[in-house]
Design a protein around this motif. Structure first.
Motif, PDB file in Angstrom:
ATOM      1  N   LYS A   1       0.838  -1.211   0.000  1.00 45.86           N
ATOM      2  CA  LYS A   1       0.000   0.000   0.000  1.00 45.86           C
ATOM      3  C   LYS A   1       0.869   1.255   0.000  1.00 45.86           C
ATOM      4  CE  LYS A   1      -4.086  -1.997   0.333  1.00 45.86           C
ATOM      5  NZ  LYS A   1      -3.833  -3.312  -0.185  1.00 45.86           N
ATOM      6  N   VAL A   2       0.374   2.289  -0.666  1.00 48.49           N
ATOM      7  CA  VAL A   2       1.087   3.557  -0.785  1.00 48.49           C
ATOM      8  C   VAL A   2       0.855   4.444   0.438  1.00 48.49           C
ATOM      9  CG1 VAL A   2       1.235   5.671  -2.161  1.00 48.49           C
ATOM     10  CG2 VAL A   2       1.067   3.459  -3.298  1.00 48.49           C
ATOM     11  N   TYR A   3      -0.372   4.442   0.968  1.00 47.14           N
ATOM     12  CA  TYR A   3      -0.695   5.287   2.120  1.00 47.14           C
ATOM     13  C   TYR A   3      -0.487   4.500   3.398  1.00 47.14           C
ATOM     14  CZ  TYR A   3      -3.287   8.382   5.190  1.00 47.14           C
ATOM     15  OH  TYR A   3      -3.628   9.230   6.206  1.00 47.14           O
ATOM     16  N   PRO A   4       0.100   5.026   4.445  1.00 42.97           N
ATOM     17  CA  PRO A   4       0.489   6.409   4.703  1.00 42.97           C
ATOM     18  C   PRO A   4       1.691   6.844   3.871  1.00 42.97           C
ATOM     19  CG  PRO A   4       0.811   5.040   6.677  1.00 42.97           C
ATOM     20  CD  PRO A   4       0.277   4.171   5.610  1.00 42.97           C
ATOM     21  N   PHE A   5       1.642   8.093   3.444  1.00 43.02           N
ATOM     22  CA  PHE A   5       2.669   8.644   2.576  1.00 43.02           C
ATOM     23  C   PHE A   5       3.964   8.905   3.338  1.00 43.02           C
ATOM     24  CE2 PHE A   5      -1.315  10.419   0.608  1.00 43.02           C
ATOM     25  CZ  PHE A   5      -1.331   9.534  -0.454  1.00 43.02           C
TER      26      PHE A   5
END
Length: 87
Positions: free
Chosen positions: A26-30
């Protein structure tokens, strides 16, 4: 270096590398505190199909809630892995 990876900004590359290191991809949290920087890189990665939107449920972290869709996060794609030469 491939032509694909040469086109990545530092922010885009860091976001892809951070997502690739996570077990759920997953990308988020950035990785950045600057929301403007995150959103700009996110939009460029979406346009290049290096990340994709995915629905999340339960207590999983999500980037935003979209009306009539649900909670949305982003996941690195095969093109994203290729761009950072991840194996």
């Amino acid at each position: 270096m491939s032509a694909l990876s040469e086109q990545l900004s530092d922010a885009m590359s860091i976001i892809l590398q951070t997502a690739a290191r996570r077990s759920d991809s997953k990308v988020y949290p950035f990785p950045f505190d600057d929301d403007k920087k995150n959103i700009k890189a996110l939009n460029q990665l979406l346009r290049r199909k290096m990340i994709k939107r995915v629905l999340v449920s339960g207590i999983a972290p999500y980037h935003k809630q979209v009306r009539n869709v649900g909670c949305v996060n982003y996941e690195i794609t095969d093109d994203g892995y290729d761009a950072i030469h991840w194996s």
